[in-house]
Design a protein around this motif. Structure first.
Motif, PDB file in Angstrom:
ATOM      1  N   MET A   1      14.833  30.208  56.150  1.00  0.00           N
ATOM      2  CA  MET A   1      15.755  29.293  55.487  1.00  0.00           C
ATOM      3  C   MET A   1      17.175  29.822  55.626  1.00  0.00           C
ATOM      4  N   SER A   2      18.088  28.993  56.147  1.00  0.00           N
ATOM      5  CA  SER A   2      19.445  29.452  56.381  1.00  0.00           C
ATOM      6  C   SER A   2      20.203  29.559  55.062  1.00  0.00           C
ATOM      7  N   GLN A   3      21.144  30.487  55.014  1.00  0.00           N
ATOM      8  CA  GLN A   3      21.930  30.695  53.816  1.00  0.00           C
ATOM      9  C   GLN A   3      23.038  29.649  53.727  1.00  0.00           C
ATOM     10  N   SER A   4      23.241  29.122  52.533  1.00  0.00           N
ATOM     11  CA  SER A   4      24.280  28.115  52.349  1.00  0.00           C
ATOM     12  C   SER A   4      25.655  28.747  52.508  1.00  0.00           C
ATOM     13  N   LYS A   5      26.568  28.000  53.068  1.00  0.00           N
ATOM     14  CA  LYS A   5      27.945  28.457  53.210  1.00  0.00           C
ATOM     15  C   LYS A   5      28.689  28.247  51.891  1.00  0.00           C
ATOM     16  N   ASP A   6      29.816  28.918  51.752  1.00  0.00           N
ATOM     17  CA  ASP A   6      30.599  28.789  50.517  1.00  0.00           C
ATOM     18  C   ASP A   6      31.090  27.364  50.308  1.00  0.00           C
ATOM     19  N   ILE A   7      31.536  26.726  51.383  1.00  0.00           N
ATOM     20  CA  ILE A   7      32.118  25.394  51.276  1.00  0.00           C
ATOM     21  C   ILE A   7      31.150  24.339  51.802  1.00  0.00           C
ATOM     22  N   HIS A   8      30.900  23.339  50.979  1.00  0.00           N
ATOM     23  CA  HIS A   8      30.111  22.175  51.394  1.00  0.00           C
ATOM     24  C   HIS A   8      31.077  20.994  51.430  1.00  0.00           C
ATOM     25  N   LEU A   9      31.250  20.448  52.608  1.00  0.00           N
ATOM     26  CA  LEU A   9      32.185  19.351  52.826  1.00  0.00           C
ATOM     27  C   LEU A   9      31.442  18.038  52.988  1.00  0.00           C
ATOM     28  N   TYR A  10      31.891  17.040  52.257  1.00  0.00           N
ATOM     29  CA  TYR A  10      31.393  15.676  52.399  1.00  0.00           C
ATOM     30  C   TYR A  10      32.517  14.874  53.040  1.00  0.00           C
ATOM     31  N   THR A  11      32.251  14.295  54.210  1.00  0.00           N
ATOM     32  CA  THR A  11      33.342  13.641  54.912  1.00  0.00           C
ATOM     33  C   THR A  11      32.829  12.605  55.887  1.00  0.00           C
ATOM     34  N   ALA A  12      33.759  11.950  56.558  1.00  0.00           N
ATOM     35  CA  ALA A  12      33.448  10.971  57.598  1.00  0.00           C
ATOM     36  C   ALA A  12      34.570  11.020  58.616  1.00  0.00           C
ATOM     37  N   SER A  13      34.381  10.331  59.725  1.00  0.00           N
ATOM     38  CA  SER A  13      35.346  10.377  60.826  1.00  0.00           C
ATOM     39  C   SER A  13      36.490   9.400  60.582  1.00  0.00           C
ATOM     40  N   THR A  14      37.397   9.810  59.716  1.00  0.00           N
ATOM     41  CA  THR A  14      38.612   9.052  59.433  1.00  0.00           C
ATOM     42  C   THR A  14      39.779  10.025  59.411  1.00  0.00           C
ATOM     43  N   MET A  15      40.983   9.500  59.348  1.00  0.00           N
ATOM     44  CA  MET A  15      42.162  10.354  59.335  1.00  0.00           C
ATOM     45  C   MET A  15      42.159  11.290  58.134  1.00  0.00           C
ATOM     46  N   ASN A  16      41.813  10.760  56.963  1.00  0.00           N
ATOM     47  CA  ASN A  16      41.718  11.630  55.787  1.00  0.00           C
ATOM     48  C   ASN A  16      40.514  12.558  55.878  1.00  0.00           C
ATOM     49  N   GLY A  17      39.430  12.018  56.401  1.00  0.00           N
ATOM     50  CA  GLY A  17      38.204  12.805  56.478  1.00  0.00           C
ATOM     51  C   GLY A  17      38.300  14.014  57.378  1.00  0.00           C
ATOM     52  N   TRP A  18      39.164  13.938  58.394  1.00  0.00           N
ATOM     53  CA  TRP A  18      39.293  15.059  59.322  1.00  0.00           C
ATOM     54  C   TRP A  18      40.179  16.194  58.799  1.00  0.00           C
ATOM     55  N   LYS A  19      41.020  15.907  57.819  1.00  0.00           N
ATOM     56  CA  LYS A  19      41.984  16.925  57.378  1.00  0.00           C
ATOM     57  C   LYS A  19      41.328  18.257  57.006  1.00  0.00           C
ATOM     58  N   PRO A  20      40.350  18.286  56.094  1.00  0.00           N
ATOM     59  CA  PRO A  20      39.747  19.578  55.766  1.00  0.00           C
ATOM     60  C   PRO A  20      38.950  20.176  56.919  1.00  0.00           C
ATOM     61  N   THR A  59      35.424  15.193  50.100  1.00  0.00           N
ATOM     62  CA  THR A  59      35.203  15.987  48.893  1.00  0.00           C
ATOM     63  C   THR A  59      34.627  17.327  49.328  1.00  0.00           C
ATOM     64  N   ILE A  60      35.007  18.394  48.635  1.00  0.00           N
ATOM     65  CA  ILE A  60      34.360  19.681  48.886  1.00  0.00           C
ATOM     66  C   ILE A  60      33.755  20.214  47.603  1.00  0.00           C
ATOM     67  N   VAL A  61      32.708  21.001  47.771  1.00  0.00           N
ATOM     68  CA  VAL A  61      32.127  21.783  46.688  1.00  0.00           C
ATOM     69  C   VAL A  61      32.228  23.238  47.104  1.00  0.00           C
ATOM     70  N   ASP A  62      32.882  24.049  46.290  1.00  0.00           N
ATOM     71  CA  ASP A  62      33.024  25.483  46.567  1.00  0.00           C
ATOM     72  C   ASP A  62      31.918  26.218  45.835  1.00  0.00           C
ATOM     73  N   ARG A  63      30.857  26.522  46.557  1.00  0.00           N
ATOM     74  CA  ARG A  63      29.702  27.182  45.952  1.00  0.00           C
ATOM     75  C   ARG A  63      30.043  28.585  45.458  1.00  0.00           C
ATOM     76  N   SER A  64      31.053  29.209  46.084  1.00  0.00           N
ATOM     77  CA  SER A  64      31.438  30.563  45.697  1.00  0.00           C
ATOM     78  C   SER A  64      32.301  30.580  44.437  1.00  0.00           C
ATOM     79  N   ASN A  65      32.642  29.389  43.939  1.00  0.00           N
ATOM     80  CA  ASN A  65      33.467  29.278  42.737  1.00  0.00           C
ATOM     81  C   ASN A  65      32.775  28.354  41.735  1.00  0.00           C
ATOM     82  N   ASN A  66      31.523  28.707  41.417  1.00  0.00           N
ATOM     83  CA  ASN A  66      30.746  27.960  40.417  1.00  0.00           C
ATOM     84  C   ASN A  66      30.651  26.470  40.741  1.00  0.00           C
ATOM     85  N   ASP A  67      30.479  26.179  42.037  1.00  0.00           N
ATOM     86  CA  ASP A  67      30.336  24.800  42.492  1.00  0.00           C
ATOM     87  C   ASP A  67      31.533  23.928  42.079  1.00  0.00           C
ATOM     88  N   PHE A  68      32.708  24.519  42.168  1.00  0.00           N
ATOM     89  CA  PHE A  68      33.932  23.790  41.829  1.00  0.00           C
ATOM     90  C   PHE A  68      34.142  22.670  42.835  1.00  0.00           C
TER      91      PHE A  68
END
Length: 222
Positions: A1-20, A59-68
């Motif tokens: 089982m692969s280890q989760s990364k600190d940042i989980h990004l929810y996005t789509a292929s749009t101008m805003n979505g590509w920024k992060p 949207t992002i979830v920062d798993r390394s910061n209490n799922d902020f």
């Protein structure tokens, strides 16, 4: 089982979505990505609205910061820049300039070009062509690109010689001038800026995540 990364990004292929995505790829940060499918209205799902009450991407979830959770693309860029101490000047003046140009994109370039795209690419094709609205948003988009062109006179990037989150945010929108049907003729400094960022492999790689949509930029995938 692969280890989760600190940042989980929810996005789509749009101008805003590509920024992060641009930031994470440029910074070399490993992250998990979930592609939000607009056709299935996943951005309006109950689970997603718990993360982003506005029902938009990204949207992002920062798993390394209490799922902020951070939503709004500009806020995400600022959060990531501070967290990883990347693409943000160290001086108070430089940080303020970066924030000013980031807000210029968020309040001006994005909304105006987005409306130019909407009225020409969606409304008109659905039988709701509005010449007044089209002219208004195309003209205002052109004016904003002229402001950028002036800013980039004798500058490599928006905040002097440093590639910052202001460039990342603005590039994904301004570079889509073709899709907004806005001319960049007579804007040499802006065009040189496009060329400089076009030449950045990490930024270009980001524009293929979660999937490429090169039609926005009038170019084919290499």
């Amino acid at each position: 089982m692969s280890q989760s990364k600190d940042i989980h990004l929810y996005t789509a292929s749009t101008m805003n979505g590509w920024k992060p995505v641009v930031f994470l790829e440029e910074a070399g940060i490993e992250y998990d990505v979930t592609h939000i499918d607009f056709s299935q209205k996943e951005q309006k799902s109950e689970d997603y609205l718990k993360l982003n009450p506005n029902g938009r991407i990204p949207t992002i979830v920062d798993r390394s910061n209490n799922d902020f959770v951070v939503f709004e693309s500009g806020a995400i860029l600022w959060y990531l820049a501070e967290k990883y101490d990347r693409f943000l000047p160290q001086s108070a003046e430089g940080r303020s300039e970066t924030l000013q140009w980031l807000m210029f994109q968020m309040a001006g370039v994005g909304p105006m070009m987005g409306q130019a795209m909407y009225f020409q690419r969606i409304a008109a094709k659905n039988g709701n062509e509005d010449p007044f609205a089209i002219k208004r948003y195309v003209d205002e988009s052109r004016r904003l690109l002229e402001v950028l062109n002036t800013r980039l006179t004798a500058r490599t990037y928006l905040v002097d010689e440093q590639y910052t989150i202001a460039d990342m945010a603005t590039y994904t929108w301004a570079r889509a001038y073709y899709w907004a049907k806005v001319s960049v003729a007579g804007l040499p400094h802006l065009q040189k800026w496009f060329e400089r960022i076009d030449a950045r492999p990490a930024t270009q790689r980001a524009l293929e995540i979660p999937e490429p949509y090169w039609a926005f930029f009038e170019k084919r995938r290499c």
